[in-house]
Design a protein around this motif. Structure first.
Motif, PDB file in Angstrom:
ATOM      1  N   PHE A 132       0.831  -1.193   0.000  1.00  0.00           N
ATOM      2  CA  PHE A 132       0.000   0.000   0.000  1.00  0.00           C
ATOM      3  C   PHE A 132       0.874   1.255   0.000  1.00  0.00           C
ATOM      4  O   PHE A 132       2.108   1.166   0.051  1.00  0.00           O
ATOM      5  CB  PHE A 132      -0.944   0.022   1.207  1.00  0.00           C
ATOM      6  CG  PHE A 132      -0.335  -0.512   2.485  1.00  0.00           C
ATOM      7  CD1 PHE A 132       0.721   0.144   3.115  1.00  0.00           C
ATOM      8  CD2 PHE A 132      -0.810  -1.680   3.050  1.00  0.00           C
ATOM      9  CE1 PHE A 132       1.274  -0.348   4.282  1.00  0.00           C
ATOM     10  CE2 PHE A 132      -0.257  -2.192   4.218  1.00  0.00           C
ATOM     11  CZ  PHE A 132       0.783  -1.524   4.835  1.00  0.00           C
ATOM     12  N   VAL A 133       0.217   2.409  -0.071  1.00  0.00           N
ATOM     13  CA  VAL A 133       0.907   3.700  -0.027  1.00  0.00           C
ATOM     14  C   VAL A 133       0.471   4.430   1.235  1.00  0.00           C
ATOM     15  O   VAL A 133      -0.724   4.493   1.548  1.00  0.00           O
ATOM     16  CB  VAL A 133       0.575   4.553  -1.268  1.00  0.00           C
ATOM     17  CG1 VAL A 133       1.154   5.961  -1.126  1.00  0.00           C
ATOM     18  CG2 VAL A 133       1.115   3.885  -2.535  1.00  0.00           C
ATOM     19  N   LEU A 134       1.437   4.976   1.968  1.00  0.00           N
ATOM     20  CA  LEU A 134       1.149   5.727   3.183  1.00  0.00           C
ATOM     21  C   LEU A 134       1.865   7.069   3.157  1.00  0.00           C
ATOM     22  O   LEU A 134       2.806   7.275   2.396  1.00  0.00           O
ATOM     23  CB  LEU A 134       1.612   4.947   4.422  1.00  0.00           C
ATOM     24  CG  LEU A 134       0.887   3.646   4.765  1.00  0.00           C
ATOM     25  CD1 LEU A 134       1.576   2.969   5.945  1.00  0.00           C
ATOM     26  CD2 LEU A 134      -0.581   3.894   5.068  1.00  0.00           C
ATOM     27  N   TYR A 135       1.390   7.971   4.012  1.00  0.00           N
ATOM     28  CA  TYR A 135       2.102   9.230   4.188  1.00  0.00           C
ATOM     29  C   TYR A 135       3.328   8.980   5.063  1.00  0.00           C
ATOM     30  O   TYR A 135       3.345   8.059   5.907  1.00  0.00           O
ATOM     31  CB  TYR A 135       1.193  10.275   4.827  1.00  0.00           C
ATOM     32  CG  TYR A 135       0.128  10.779   3.892  1.00  0.00           C
ATOM     33  CD1 TYR A 135       0.471  11.558   2.790  1.00  0.00           C
ATOM     34  CD2 TYR A 135      -1.218  10.478   4.107  1.00  0.00           C
ATOM     35  CE1 TYR A 135      -0.502  12.015   1.912  1.00  0.00           C
ATOM     36  CE2 TYR A 135      -2.195  10.931   3.234  1.00  0.00           C
ATOM     37  CZ  TYR A 135      -1.829  11.693   2.140  1.00  0.00           C
ATOM     38  OH  TYR A 135      -2.790  12.137   1.268  1.00  0.00           O
ATOM     39  N   LYS A 136       4.329   9.800   4.872  1.00  0.00           N
ATOM     40  CA  LYS A 136       5.602   9.593   5.553  1.00  0.00           C
ATOM     41  C   LYS A 136       5.427   9.565   7.069  1.00  0.00           C
ATOM     42  O   LYS A 136       6.009   8.716   7.758  1.00  0.00           O
ATOM     43  CB  LYS A 136       6.590  10.700   5.155  1.00  0.00           C
ATOM     44  CG  LYS A 136       7.995  10.480   5.686  1.00  0.00           C
ATOM     45  CD  LYS A 136       8.953  11.540   5.166  1.00  0.00           C
ATOM     46  CE  LYS A 136       9.240  11.349   3.693  1.00  0.00           C
ATOM     47  NZ  LYS A 136      10.291  12.280   3.199  1.00  0.00           N
ATOM     48  N   GLY A 137       4.602  10.438   7.607  1.00  0.00           N
ATOM     49  CA  GLY A 137       4.392  10.481   9.059  1.00  0.00           C
ATOM     50  C   GLY A 137       3.762   9.219   9.605  1.00  0.00           C
ATOM     51  O   GLY A 137       3.940   8.880  10.779  1.00  0.00           O
ATOM     52  N   GLU A 138       3.017   8.510   8.744  1.00  0.00           N
ATOM     53  CA  GLU A 138       2.346   7.281   9.197  1.00  0.00           C
ATOM     54  C   GLU A 138       3.320   6.125   9.384  1.00  0.00           C
ATOM     55  O   GLU A 138       3.021   5.170  10.113  1.00  0.00           O
ATOM     56  CB  GLU A 138       1.246   6.906   8.212  1.00  0.00           C
ATOM     57  CG  GLU A 138       0.082   7.894   8.235  1.00  0.00           C
ATOM     58  CD  GLU A 138      -0.918   7.685   7.115  1.00  0.00           C
ATOM     59  OE1 GLU A 138      -2.081   8.065   7.304  1.00  0.00           O
ATOM     60  OE2 GLU A 138      -0.526   7.153   6.053  1.00  0.00           O
ATOM     61  N   LEU A 139       4.455   6.195   8.747  1.00  0.00           N
ATOM     62  CA  LEU A 139       5.448   5.145   8.932  1.00  0.00           C
ATOM     63  C   LEU A 139       5.887   5.086  10.392  1.00  0.00           C
ATOM     64  O   LEU A 139       6.038   4.004  10.970  1.00  0.00           O
ATOM     65  CB  LEU A 139       6.667   5.388   8.035  1.00  0.00           C
ATOM     66  CG  LEU A 139       6.602   4.788   6.626  1.00  0.00           C
ATOM     67  CD1 LEU A 139       5.433   5.362   5.833  1.00  0.00           C
ATOM     68  CD2 LEU A 139       7.908   5.032   5.878  1.00  0.00           C
ATOM     69  N   ARG A 140       6.048   6.242  10.988  1.00  0.00           N
ATOM     70  CA  ARG A 140       6.437   6.293  12.404  1.00  0.00           C
ATOM     71  C   ARG A 140       5.291   5.831  13.296  1.00  0.00           C
ATOM     72  O   ARG A 140       5.491   5.058  14.242  1.00  0.00           O
ATOM     73  CB  ARG A 140       6.839   7.727  12.769  1.00  0.00           C
ATOM     74  CG  ARG A 140       7.162   7.934  14.241  1.00  0.00           C
ATOM     75  CD  ARG A 140       7.543   9.373  14.517  1.00  0.00           C
ATOM     76  NE  ARG A 140       6.550  10.303  13.987  1.00  0.00           N
ATOM     77  CZ  ARG A 140       5.407  10.571  14.620  1.00  0.00           C
ATOM     78  NH1 ARG A 140       5.106   9.992  15.758  1.00  0.00           N
ATOM     79  NH2 ARG A 140       4.575  11.455  14.094  1.00  0.00           N
ATOM     80  N   ILE A 141       4.073   6.268  12.970  1.00  0.00           N
ATOM     81  CA  ILE A 141       2.908   5.912  13.787  1.00  0.00           C
ATOM     82  C   ILE A 141       2.713   4.402  13.855  1.00  0.00           C
ATOM     83  O   ILE A 141       2.399   3.844  14.916  1.00  0.00           O
ATOM     84  CB  ILE A 141       1.637   6.582  13.221  1.00  0.00           C
ATOM     85  CG1 ILE A 141       1.739   8.099  13.362  1.00  0.00           C
ATOM     86  CG2 ILE A 141       0.378   6.059  13.911  1.00  0.00           C
ATOM     87  CD1 ILE A 141       0.629   8.862  12.677  1.00  0.00           C
TER      88      ILE A 141
END
Length: 217
Positions: A34-43
């Motif tokens: 999938f594709v995520l926003y960069k900030g969501e990788l940390r979350i």
């Protein structure tokens, strides 16, 4: 017999690729996920060569992406109308999984925001005096509308007025080309016939407007 806890699936993040400055393409176990926003990788604790928990994986697929896909579909439809296929293609460019795309389209369709039959009727109504039936059918088919829906929409909009409509279209075209019914030479008649055939008009309509016995020229 003793019950053992269900074995949790182990997933490894095998790739993280930047699409834009804010959006990242995530690969799990060697395949696109999938594709995520960069900030969501940390979350969600997503790091390359690290395991992704089942809990976070399911949360992304059942909460984060479905909501985002529905909002994306709604925002796209604010600016213009789309057929189901066109909207599907737009969402695919966003990297949403197939099931999430299908659910998003069903969601907006449930509110009447996407309706292929209505789209086809509106398109026919707008273009019926400018394009031939064949051209309209071809254009709608390219937009992903099934042939049977196009045929139903054509009957609803045009119905028994087909011949009169084609005559108006032909008259409009020959006027644009400065074609004179009274003074056209045999060569000009052949050229106009070929042009109208390519546009998809019927022999009957062409013969009626040009006042010609097509079989004799």
């Amino acid at each position: 017999m003793p019950r053992f806890p269900k074995k949790r699936r182990l997933m490894t993040v095998t790739g993280i690729k930047e699409i834009t400055k804010s959006r990242m393409k995530i690969e799990i176990d060697g395949a696109f996920a999938f594709v995520l926003y960069k900030g969501e990788l940390r979350i969600y604790g997503i790091k390359e060569d690290k395991e992704l928990s089942e809990e976070n994986y399911q949360k992304i697929l059942t909460e984060v992406l479905p909501k985002r896909a529905k909002l994306r579909a709604m925002n796209l439809l604010k600016s213009r109308t789309y057929t189901a296929v066109q909207l599907k293609e737009k969402l695919e460019t966003g990297g949403y999984p197939k099931k999430i795309i299908e659910d998003a389209i069903a969601y907006v369709a449930s509110f009447g925001y996407i309706n292929d039959s209505q789209y086809a009727m509106d398109f026919i109504e707008y273009n019926k005096e400018k394009k031939s039936k064949n051209r309209i059918f071809m254009d709608l088919y390219k937009k992903g509308i099934p042939k049977e829906l196009i045929e139903e929409a054509w009957e609803d909009v045009v119905g028994e007025d087909r011949l009169e409509l084609e005559k108006k279209q032909i008259i409009h075209l020959i006027h644009k080309k400065n074609y004179s019914l009274e003074t056209a030479s045999l060569q000009e008649k052949h050229k106009m016939l070929a042009f109208l055939y390519r546009k998809g008009f019927s022999n009957e309509s062409i013969r009626s407007v040009l006042s010609l016995d097509i079989t004799t020229i």
